[in-house]
Design a protein around this motif. Sequence first.
Motif, PDB file in Angstrom:
ATOM      1  N   PRO A   1      13.084   5.440   1.624  1.00  0.00           N
ATOM      2  CA  PRO A   1      13.603   5.557   0.249  1.00  0.00           C
ATOM      3  C   PRO A   1      15.101   5.710   0.166  1.00  0.00           C
ATOM      4  N   GLU A   2      15.768   6.066   1.273  1.00  0.00           N
ATOM      5  CA  GLU A   2      17.215   6.276   1.250  1.00  0.00           C
ATOM      6  C   GLU A   2      17.997   4.996   1.475  1.00  0.00           C
ATOM      7  N   ALA A   3      17.310   3.879   1.717  1.00  0.00           N
ATOM      8  CA  ALA A   3      17.976   2.617   2.047  1.00  0.00           C
ATOM      9  C   ALA A   3      18.195   1.768   0.798  1.00  0.00           C
ATOM     10  N   ILE A   4      19.382   1.179   0.695  1.00  0.00           N
ATOM     11  CA  ILE A   4      19.731   0.288  -0.408  1.00  0.00           C
ATOM     12  C   ILE A   4      20.318  -0.985   0.187  1.00  0.00           C
ATOM     13  N   VAL A   5      19.851  -2.136  -0.288  1.00  0.00           N
ATOM     14  CA  VAL A   5      20.256  -3.420   0.271  1.00  0.00           C
ATOM     15  C   VAL A   5      20.878  -4.269  -0.837  1.00  0.00           C
ATOM     16  N   ARG A   6      21.908  -5.018  -0.483  1.00  0.00           N
ATOM     17  CA  ARG A   6      22.496  -5.957  -1.434  1.00  0.00           C
ATOM     18  C   ARG A   6      21.450  -7.015  -1.804  1.00  0.00           C
ATOM     19  N   ARG A   7      21.337  -7.327  -3.104  1.00  0.00           N
ATOM     20  CA  ARG A   7      20.259  -8.222  -3.547  1.00  0.00           C
ATOM     21  C   ARG A   7      20.343  -9.599  -2.892  1.00  0.00           C
ATOM     22  N   GLU A   8      21.552 -10.110  -2.687  1.00  0.00           N
ATOM     23  CA  GLU A   8      21.671 -11.419  -2.049  1.00  0.00           C
ATOM     24  C   GLU A   8      21.038 -11.415  -0.654  1.00  0.00           C
ATOM     25  N   VAL A   9      21.132 -10.283   0.034  1.00  0.00           N
ATOM     26  CA  VAL A   9      20.522 -10.170   1.363  1.00  0.00           C
ATOM     27  C   VAL A   9      19.002 -10.186   1.245  1.00  0.00           C
ATOM     28  N   VAL A  10      18.467  -9.465   0.265  1.00  0.00           N
ATOM     29  CA  VAL A  10      17.018  -9.456   0.047  1.00  0.00           C
ATOM     30  C   VAL A  10      16.515 -10.866  -0.226  1.00  0.00           C
ATOM     31  N   GLU A  11      17.250 -11.604  -1.029  1.00  0.00           N
ATOM     32  CA  GLU A  11      16.831 -12.967  -1.368  1.00  0.00           C
ATOM     33  C   GLU A  11      16.870 -13.869  -0.142  1.00  0.00           C
ATOM     34  N   ARG A  12      17.868 -13.703   0.707  1.00  0.00           N
ATOM     35  CA  ARG A  12      17.958 -14.538   1.913  1.00  0.00           C
ATOM     36  C   ARG A  12      16.860 -14.194   2.906  1.00  0.00           C
ATOM     37  N   LEU A  13      16.489 -12.918   2.967  1.00  0.00           N
ATOM     38  CA  LEU A  13      15.422 -12.504   3.882  1.00  0.00           C
ATOM     39  C   LEU A  13      14.041 -12.889   3.361  1.00  0.00           C
ATOM     40  N   GLY A  14      13.904 -12.973   2.047  1.00  0.00           N
ATOM     41  CA  GLY A  14      12.613 -13.315   1.476  1.00  0.00           C
ATOM     42  C   GLY A  14      11.605 -12.188   1.484  1.00  0.00           C
ATOM     43  N   GLY A  15      12.074 -10.960   1.647  1.00  0.00           N
ATOM     44  CA  GLY A  15      11.172  -9.816   1.605  1.00  0.00           C
ATOM     45  C   GLY A  15      10.729  -9.363   2.980  1.00  0.00           C
ATOM     46  N   TYR A  16       9.640  -8.598   3.002  1.00  0.00           N
ATOM     47  CA  TYR A  16       9.103  -8.019   4.231  1.00  0.00           C
ATOM     48  C   TYR A  16       8.170  -9.011   4.937  1.00  0.00           C
ATOM     49  N   ASP A  17       8.127  -8.928   6.257  1.00  0.00           N
ATOM     50  CA  ASP A  17       7.349  -9.862   7.059  1.00  0.00           C
ATOM     51  C   ASP A  17       5.904  -9.373   7.184  1.00  0.00           C
ATOM     52  N   PRO A  18       4.924 -10.151   6.698  1.00  0.00           N
ATOM     53  CA  PRO A  18       3.519  -9.708   6.758  1.00  0.00           C
ATOM     54  C   PRO A  18       2.951  -9.669   8.169  1.00  0.00           C
ATOM     55  N   ARG A  19       3.667 -10.249   9.148  1.00  0.00           N
ATOM     56  CA  ARG A  19       3.178 -10.206  10.533  1.00  0.00           C
ATOM     57  C   ARG A  19       3.314  -8.820  11.139  1.00  0.00           C
ATOM     58  N   LEU A  20       4.096  -7.952  10.483  1.00  0.00           N
ATOM     59  CA  LEU A  20       4.392  -6.629  11.045  1.00  0.00           C
ATOM     60  C   LEU A  20       4.016  -5.546  10.022  1.00  0.00           C
ATOM     61  N   PRO A  21       2.735  -5.297   9.827  1.00  0.00           N
ATOM     62  CA  PRO A  21       2.328  -4.380   8.754  1.00  0.00           C
ATOM     63  C   PRO A  21       2.865  -2.963   8.883  1.00  0.00           C
ATOM     64  N   HIS A  22       3.118  -2.488  10.122  1.00  0.00           N
ATOM     65  CA  HIS A  22       3.576  -1.109  10.302  1.00  0.00           C
ATOM     66  C   HIS A  22       5.028  -0.989  10.735  1.00  0.00           C
ATOM     67  N   THR A  23       5.656  -2.096  11.061  1.00  0.00           N
ATOM     68  CA  THR A  23       7.062  -2.053  11.481  1.00  0.00           C
ATOM     69  C   THR A  23       7.917  -3.035  10.686  1.00  0.00           C
ATOM     70  N   ALA A  24       7.391  -3.521   9.572  1.00  0.00           N
ATOM     71  CA  ALA A  24       8.145  -4.479   8.759  1.00  0.00           C
ATOM     72  C   ALA A  24       9.417  -3.857   8.203  1.00  0.00           C
ATOM     73  N   ASP A  25       9.410  -2.546   7.982  1.00  0.00           N
ATOM     74  CA  ASP A  25      10.609  -1.906   7.436  1.00  0.00           C
ATOM     75  C   ASP A  25      11.762  -1.955   8.438  1.00  0.00           C
ATOM     76  N   LEU A  26      11.494  -1.562   9.695  1.00  0.00           N
ATOM     77  CA  LEU A  26      12.541  -1.609  10.712  1.00  0.00           C
ATOM     78  C   LEU A  26      13.009  -3.042  10.944  1.00  0.00           C
ATOM     79  N   TYR A  27      12.084  -3.985  10.966  1.00  0.00           N
ATOM     80  CA  TYR A  27      12.442  -5.404  11.109  1.00  0.00           C
ATOM     81  C   TYR A  27      13.342  -5.848   9.962  1.00  0.00           C
ATOM     82  N   PHE A  28      13.041  -5.389   8.764  1.00  0.00           N
ATOM     83  CA  PHE A  28      13.829  -5.731   7.576  1.00  0.00           C
ATOM     84  C   PHE A  28      15.256  -5.197   7.702  1.00  0.00           C
ATOM     85  N   TRP A  29      15.404  -3.925   8.141  1.00  0.00           N
ATOM     86  CA  TRP A  29      16.742  -3.347   8.280  1.00  0.00           C
ATOM     87  C   TRP A  29      17.541  -4.085   9.351  1.00  0.00           C
TER      88      TRP A  29
END
Length: 346
Positions: A168-196
């Motif tokens: 909850p303490e993490a904030i991402v620039r929206r353009e980065v979120v759009e380029r990443l396309g969100g969280y990766d469903p291949r990593l249900p328990h580590t998608a957050d770390l992969y996203f960062w």
Amino acid sequence: MRPVPLTGRPKVSVVIPCYNYGHFLPRAVQSVLEQPGVDVQIIVVDDASSDGSARIAEEISVAEPRVAAVVHEANAGHIATYNDGLSRCTGDYVVLLSADDLLAPGALARAAALFEARPGLALVYGRAPSFSEEPPRPVKRPVSWTIWSGPEWIERICRRGTNVIANPEAIVRREVVERLGGYDPRLPHTADLYFWLQAATFGRVGRIDGPPQAYYRIHGGNMHLGEDDLSDLVERSQMFELFLSSPQLAAMALSARTALAREALARATREYDLGRGHGPLAAKYLDFAHEQGVELDGLNGWSALQRRQTFAESVLAQKALSIVGRAHRRMSTTAELARIRRTGVA
């Protein structure tokens, strides 16, 4: 670095995924609505809850125009729910806030000020103390900023082999979120770390030092992985393997495997200290450590595990080693947490 005051009034989108957390939801929303200095867009995404969460979300959205309620007719799972909300964001910056967590007072303005002062930032985070019933009472602390280049931050995470962001303490620039396309469903328990880690490939990483940015709630519902669960290590190993698959990142991949092997050795040692050294979990941890392809005898923790194995048949020797080992781990854990709180990445 000394902080620069926020100028202007940026817009921050806050996605609040909810599944059977209706009793927590109003307070989470309120912690966003009370943020000063920024305009907020709140998107509550209910994933077909059975506890009336959808009704609560819709009632909040009717009473508050800054809140939109999205209700899934069928349960889609947490990754799809995250991505549904993220795809609807229109703010300059984006936060993913679980319905059971809270933003700290002033968190969004502090993060926005850092983003606005340093346009090259992709990700900003801070401290997120845990709580169960009530969050810690706010204590006024001086604010400072720490900034890393993306590669430097990634390298530090690989050396740790684990996550330093609760979420909850993490904030991402929206353009980065759009380029990443969100969280990766291949990593249900580590998608957050992969996203960062992915976000850090698009720019620098900043940290708000001093006051907390959020509060992470601890309760039975979010403890999906126990401290003795081998799957935690396995899933992190898979995540690092996916992220560091390029040959150019071989050194970082070795750092990550070394960190995971070191942690597996520590967990195996703990099994001996708990009198479970002959159990299946200790052997599985040791097998996992060997699978990382690093020289175990050069790692911290190898000699401690060897001593436990040598004296496993001696009750008195094992008891003495157990007492010393537990005391050492407590001191090491306390020191490690203090370093993370102070530096953001130990």
